[in-house]
Design an enzyme around this catalytic site. Structure first.
Site, PDB file in Angstrom:
ATOM      1  N   ASN A 110       0.874  -1.170   0.000  1.00 42.43           N
ATOM      2  CA  ASN A 110       0.000   0.000   0.000  1.00 42.43           C
ATOM      3  C   ASN A 110       0.914   1.224   0.000  1.00 42.43           C
ATOM      4  OD1 ASN A 110      -1.814   2.013   0.326  1.00 42.43           O
ATOM      5  ND2 ASN A 110      -2.507   1.404   2.373  1.00 42.43           N
ATOM      6  N   LYS A 120       0.125   4.200  -0.389  1.00 40.12           N
ATOM      7  CA  LYS A 120      -0.542   5.411   0.130  1.00 40.12           C
ATOM      8  C   LYS A 120      -0.264   6.574  -0.839  1.00 40.12           C
ATOM      9  CE  LYS A 120      -0.214   3.353   4.651  1.00 40.12           C
ATOM     10  NZ  LYS A 120      -0.175   3.489   6.102  1.00 40.12           N
ATOM     11  N   HIS A 157      -9.687   1.443   4.786  1.00 36.43           N
ATOM     12  CA  HIS A 157      -8.364   1.568   5.393  1.00 36.43           C
ATOM     13  C   HIS A 157      -8.448   2.527   6.580  1.00 36.43           C
ATOM     14  CE1 HIS A 157      -4.205   2.720   6.054  1.00 36.43           C
ATOM     15  NE2 HIS A 157      -3.909   1.530   5.555  1.00 36.43           N
ATOM     16  N   GLU A 203      -6.778   4.943   7.501  1.00 34.12           N
ATOM     17  CA  GLU A 203      -6.650   6.381   7.206  1.00 34.12           C
ATOM     18  C   GLU A 203      -7.938   6.944   6.607  1.00 34.12           C
ATOM     19  OE1 GLU A 203      -2.996   5.712   5.141  1.00 34.12           O
ATOM     20  OE2 GLU A 203      -2.182   5.111   7.077  1.00 34.12           O
ATOM     21  N   GLU A 235      -5.525  -4.306  10.735  1.00 36.36           N
ATOM     22  CA  GLU A 235      -4.487  -3.279  10.866  1.00 36.36           C
ATOM     23  C   GLU A 235      -4.775  -2.453  12.114  1.00 36.36           C
ATOM     24  OE1 GLU A 235      -2.464  -2.156   6.967  1.00 36.36           O
ATOM     25  OE2 GLU A 235      -4.424  -1.248   6.836  1.00 36.36           O
ATOM     26  N   GLY A 254       2.494   2.660  10.825  1.00 35.90           N
ATOM     27  CA  GLY A 254       3.458   3.749  10.666  1.00 35.90           C
ATOM     28  C   GLY A 254       4.201   4.124  11.934  1.00 35.90           C
ATOM     29  N   SER A 311       3.420  -1.690  10.485  1.00 32.15           N
ATOM     30  CA  SER A 311       4.861  -1.754  10.761  1.00 32.15           C
ATOM     31  C   SER A 311       5.476  -3.121  10.454  1.00 32.15           C
ATOM     32  CB  SER A 311       5.150  -1.336  12.211  1.00 32.15           C
ATOM     33  OG  SER A 311       4.769   0.008  12.417  1.00 32.15           O
TER      34      SER A 311
HETATM   35  P1  13P Z   1       3.013   0.670   7.661  1.00 32.03           P
HETATM   36  O1  13P Z   1       3.529  -0.640   7.127  1.00 32.03           O
HETATM   37  O2  13P Z   1       3.765   1.861   7.147  1.00 32.03           O
HETATM   38  O3  13P Z   1       2.860   0.640   9.142  1.00 32.03           O
HETATM   39  O4  13P Z   1       1.517   0.857   7.060  1.00 32.03           O
HETATM   40  C1  13P Z   1       0.605  -0.163   7.202  1.00 32.03           C
HETATM   41  C2  13P Z   1      -0.607   0.153   6.412  1.00 32.03           C
HETATM   42  O5  13P Z   1      -1.359   1.048   6.741  1.00 32.03           O
HETATM   43  C3  13P Z   1      -0.840  -0.638   5.205  1.00 32.03           C
HETATM   44  O6  13P Z   1      -2.117  -0.423   4.697  1.00 32.03           O
END
Ligand code: 13P
Length: 255
Positions: free
Chosen positions: A11, A13, A98, A100, A170, A176, A215
């Site tokens: 992903n 983003k 997701h 976010e 997640e 992150g 992460s």
């Molecule tokens: P990270 O791997 O940067 O923690 O992000 C995870 C994520 O949100 C994948 O959709």
């Protein structure tokens, strides 16, 4: 028991450019990894067309995913993109809900459920993303949060809704942050999710792939992926480095 093929999904983003698409394709072209792992690429929407062309040339095995989409078909919805548009550009899968989208853009579980249904109707494979916040976990509400997020989809889409779909667990506190869930905590949540699906349909629960995200790095991937109910990962930051992403894919082999 069904042997579930592991999935490792990138992903990106709001990151990446055409050069990174090229780097990723160069890293994966001709790799034997595709026989054992389903590798998914999700770039920003503006890079999907280019990614589609490049994967056709170099890595046709890669699955292409959209990061988000509208719950509607078409019309006066400035800035939105429909399932049909993603289909036309070559997408196979789409991430729904997701963290976010839920937490930064205020998208509800009801809206997420509508997107999930819209994806299925258009022939895109939805990946339902769920997860609790740190506060919810501390208050002992992690599982009730997961329940409400999953029930919203079941209520709209019916008891067989996870057939032909995936789930990604997640935890918001792990995304992150550099602090992934421990394999035990992640396994407990995955088992809970699979149990919810099993209460409706044992066969679907046995075959549905549940990915862990938050992460994931080459150093921790194998311990997470070796848990019995973890079928791979949804990778953010580490997916922006093709070599690291490849290492994470390799950690899923044989799991
Ligand atoms: P990270 O791997 O940067 O923690 O992000 C995870 C994520 O949100 C994948 O959709």
């Amino acid at each position: 028991m069904t042997k579930r093929k592991p999935v490792v999904a990138a992903n990106w983003k709001m990151n990446g450019d055409r050069r990174l698409v090229d780097d990723l394709m160069n890293t994966f072209q001709g790799s034997a990894i595709f026989q054992q792992v389903e590798v998914v690429l999700s770039t920003p929407a503006t890079l999907l067309d280019y990614s589609q062309q490049q994967r056709q040339n170099a890595c046709p095995e890669i699955v292409l995913a959209a990061q988000n989409m509208s719950h509607l078909d078409s019309g006066a919805h400035t800035g939105e993109l429909s399932a049909q548009m993603f289909k036309e550009v070559g997408c196979d899968w789409v991430y729904c809900g997701h963290s976010e989208r839920r937490h930064v853009y205020g998208e509800s579980s009801k809206l997420t459920a509508k997107k999930f249904v819209q994806a299925k109707e258009a022939g895109l494979v939805p990946v339902l993303c769920v997860g609790e916040t740190e506060e919810e976990r501390q208050k002992g509400k992690a599982f009730s949060r997961l329940t409400s997020q999953i029930e919203a989809v079941i209520n709209l889409a019916g008891k067989d809704c996870f057939e032909g779909a995936l789930v990604a667990y997640e935890p918001v506190w792990a995304i992150g942050t550099g602090n992934p869930a421990t394999p035990e905590i992640a396994q407990e949540a995955h088992k809970f999710i699979r149990g919810m699906i099993a209460a409706m349909c044992a066969e679907t629960a046995d075959s549905v792939r549940i990915l862990y995200g938050g992460s994931v790095k080459p150093e921790n991937a194998q311990a997470l992926f070796s848990q019995p109910d973890i079928d791979g990962g949804l990778i953010g930051g580490a997916a922006l480095k093709p070599e690291q992403f490849m290492s994470i894919c390799q950690a899923a082999v044989g799991q």
